[in-house]
Design a protein around this motif. Structure first.
Motif, short mmCIF file in Angstrom:
data_model
loop_
_atom_site.label_atom_id
_atom_site.label_comp_id
_atom_site.label_asym_id
_atom_site.label_seq_id
_atom_site.Cartn_x
_atom_site.Cartn_y
_atom_site.Cartn_z
N ALA A 57 28.01 43.42 29.19
CA ALA A 57 28.14 41.93 29.19
C ALA A 57 28.57 41.58 30.67
CB ALA A 57 28.71 41.47 28.03
N SER A 58 28.14 40.31 31.20
CA SER A 58 28.67 39.83 32.43
C SER A 58 30.01 39.61 32.44
CB SER A 58 27.70 38.51 32.76
OG SER A 58 28.01 37.61 31.71
N LEU A 59 30.50 38.89 31.37
CA LEU A 59 31.92 38.69 31.02
C LEU A 59 32.54 39.49 29.79
CD1 LEU A 59 34.72 37.51 31.91
CD2 LEU A 59 33.92 35.38 30.47
N THR A 60 33.37 40.74 30.33
CA THR A 60 34.01 41.46 29.12
C THR A 60 34.87 42.34 29.78
OG1 THR A 60 33.23 43.26 27.25
CG2 THR A 60 32.40 43.50 29.35
N GLU A 63 36.91 47.41 32.84
CA GLU A 63 36.96 48.75 33.30
C GLU A 63 35.43 49.56 32.90
OE1 GLU A 63 39.36 50.09 34.69
OE2 GLU A 63 40.38 48.18 35.07
N TYR A 64 34.71 49.02 32.22
CA TYR A 64 33.41 49.76 31.88
C TYR A 64 32.54 50.06 33.16
CZ TYR A 64 34.77 50.30 26.75
OH TYR A 64 35.28 50.68 25.84
N ALA A 65 32.27 48.79 33.91
CA ALA A 65 31.45 48.96 34.78
C ALA A 65 31.68 49.84 35.98
CB ALA A 65 31.32 47.32 35.36
N PRO A 66 32.77 49.68 36.40
CA PRO A 66 33.36 50.77 37.59
C PRO A 66 32.95 52.24 37.11
CG PRO A 66 35.19 49.66 37.00
CD PRO A 66 33.95 48.89 36.56
N PRO A 96 35.63 42.62 18.22
CA PRO A 96 35.30 41.35 18.84
C PRO A 96 35.47 41.62 20.55
CG PRO A 96 37.23 41.08 17.88
CD PRO A 96 36.56 42.45 17.31
N ASP A 97 34.64 40.75 21.14
CA ASP A 97 34.79 40.94 22.57
C ASP A 97 36.00 40.21 23.36
OD1 ASP A 97 33.70 41.36 25.08
OD2 ASP A 97 33.00 39.37 25.58
N GLY A 254 56.09 28.28 32.32
CA GLY A 254 56.51 29.52 31.59
C GLY A 254 55.56 29.86 30.66
N VAL A 255 54.22 29.35 30.75
CA VAL A 255 53.12 30.06 29.70
C VAL A 255 52.36 30.66 30.66
CG1 VAL A 255 51.49 29.25 28.31
CG2 VAL A 255 53.61 27.91 28.35
N TRP A 256 52.23 31.96 30.26
CA TRP A 256 51.21 32.98 31.02
C TRP A 256 49.95 32.82 30.14
CZ3 TRP A 256 50.54 33.85 35.86
CH2 TRP A 256 49.87 35.10 36.44
N THR A 257 48.90 32.90 31.02
CA THR A 257 47.25 33.20 30.47
C THR A 257 46.52 34.09 31.41
OG1 THR A 257 46.71 31.29 31.79
CG2 THR A 257 47.43 30.76 29.65
N ARG A 258 45.62 34.47 30.94
CA ARG A 258 44.40 35.35 31.92
C ARG A 258 43.47 34.33 32.23
NH1 ARG A 258 42.67 40.67 31.99
NH2 ARG A 258 41.59 40.88 34.08
N CYS A 259 43.44 34.29 33.54
CA CYS A 259 42.28 33.43 34.06
C CYS A 259 41.12 34.36 34.58
CB CYS A 259 42.70 32.76 35.22
SG CYS A 259 41.68 31.51 35.83
N PHE A 260 39.76 34.15 34.33
CA PHE A 260 38.81 34.78 34.59
C PHE A 260 37.85 33.88 35.61
CE2 PHE A 260 39.94 36.29 30.64
CZ PHE A 260 40.02 37.63 30.73
N ASP A 261 37.27 34.44 36.80
CA ASP A 261 36.45 33.68 37.59
C ASP A 261 35.11 33.34 36.76
OD1 ASP A 261 38.16 34.48 39.66
OD2 ASP A 261 37.17 36.24 40.21
N ALA A 262 34.42 32.18 37.41
CA ALA A 262 33.22 31.73 36.85
C ALA A 262 32.27 32.82 36.73
CB ALA A 262 32.81 30.76 37.80
N ARG A 263 31.88 33.00 35.35
CA ARG A 263 30.73 33.87 35.05
C ARG A 263 29.64 33.13 34.16
NH1 ARG A 263 33.02 39.51 34.90
NH2 ARG A 263 34.35 39.25 36.82
#
Length: 302
Positions: A57-60, A63-66, A96-97, A254-263
């Motif tokens: 999937a384009s956003l998942t 580590e799988y793609a490389p 779940p993804d 002080g709130v950490w999130t994970r940010c993903f580029d536009a997909r």
């Protein structure tokens, strides 16, 4: 506490770790391969498969793609389950993804597995987040052709630091994978911790109940502030044009999130848009819940 022998002796592959895992997952013991976390299998597995076309999937999980590319496979662009099953030899799906929270029903995954197996291919299902919702797990099909399931003790059990998990696959592939991973892939203290965790059914039941409640609480908190959020019992995800700004503003409080580029992502209305997104984990204390609620309330959503 681990016994002194767990620190002193080389890890004993003849302990009952595989039997304990087989009982927990409900699979034949000969299908169980202990590993130093899913990452060890992700890096090793592609080289054990004949080169072919693989859909990820384009956003998942990234580590799988490389790993497949480095092993000589050809990546096929795939938006995800909504786009149907592509013409490939291998398909990787996190269920779940991570981060999109999408969960594909076992019946659909089984159909994918059958189709891939007929052409000598394989469905790889990463179930790192599946312990809270076992009804969607593919473990009842483990041992059948065309299926490998990856399980982790890092998420639900909170044991990411010990680097341990399992690959569940047909016996011939299990043997080859174990040989590829090599001896002593899981340390003695880690083996002790995993055996203890998988046997503690009372803790598992209480934790599932708590996580289900907390996951709903997180989703309700975000939606009450106008966020277009989806959730699992372990994390929430929201695609939005303002996600990078939200990420920076929350971090400043002080709130950490994970940010993903536009997909390209599929929205609740079925449309597909290229949007950045955020993944948020569960706060660990009531004080942290209140800090998150206060921080989210200060963000602009339109």
């Amino acid at each position: 506490m681990p016994p002194a022998s767990a620190w002193r002796d080389l890890p004993d592959a003849f302990d009952d770790l595989c039997e304990v895992a087989a009982h927990y997952y409900g699979v034949p013991v000969h299908t169980v391969v202990p590993c130093a976390g899913s990452q060890a299998v992700i890096r090793s597995l592609p080289a054990l498969l004949r080169p072919g076309r693989v859909a990820i999937a384009s956003l998942t999980y990234s580590e799988y793609a490389p790993a497949f590319t480095q092993a000589g496979h050809t990546l096929v662009p795939w938006l995800g389950p909504e786009a149907g099953l592509p013409d490939v030899d291998y398909l990787v799906w996190v269920n779940p993804d991570n981060p999109t929270t999408r969960c594909v029903a076992r019946e659909t995954l089984s159909q994918w597995q059958g189709w891939l197996a007929e052409r000598g291919g394989m469905l790889i299902v990463d179930e790192a987040f599946a312990d809270v919702s076992p009804e969607a797990s593919m473990t009842p099909h483990v041992g059948e052709d065309g299926l490998i399931v990856l399980r982790s003790v890092g998420k639900f059990f909170g044991l990411a630091g010990i680097r341990a998990g399992f690959a569940l696959c047909p016996q011939a592939l299990a043997t080859r994978l174990a040989e590829c991973l090599g001896a002593w892939t899981v340390s003695g203290p880690a083996r002790f911790a995993v055996r203890t965790a998988l046997r503690d059914t009372a803790w598992q039941a209480a934790t599932r109940e708590r996580l289900l409640h907390d996951g709903e609480r997180l989703l309700a908190l975000l939606r009450s502030q106008g966020w277009p959020a989806n959730g699992t019992p372990l994390f929430a995800w929201t695609p939005h044009a303002l996600a990078p700004q939200w990420h920076a503003q929350l971090a400043a409080q002080g709130v950490w999130t994970r940010c993903f580029d536009a997909r390209p992502v599929t929205l609740a209305n079925g449309s597909i848009q290229a949007l950045p997104s955020l993944r948020l984990g569960l706060p660990s204390t009531e004080r942290a819940w209140q800090r998150l609620q206060s921080a989210v309330a200060q963000l602009r959503v339109d």
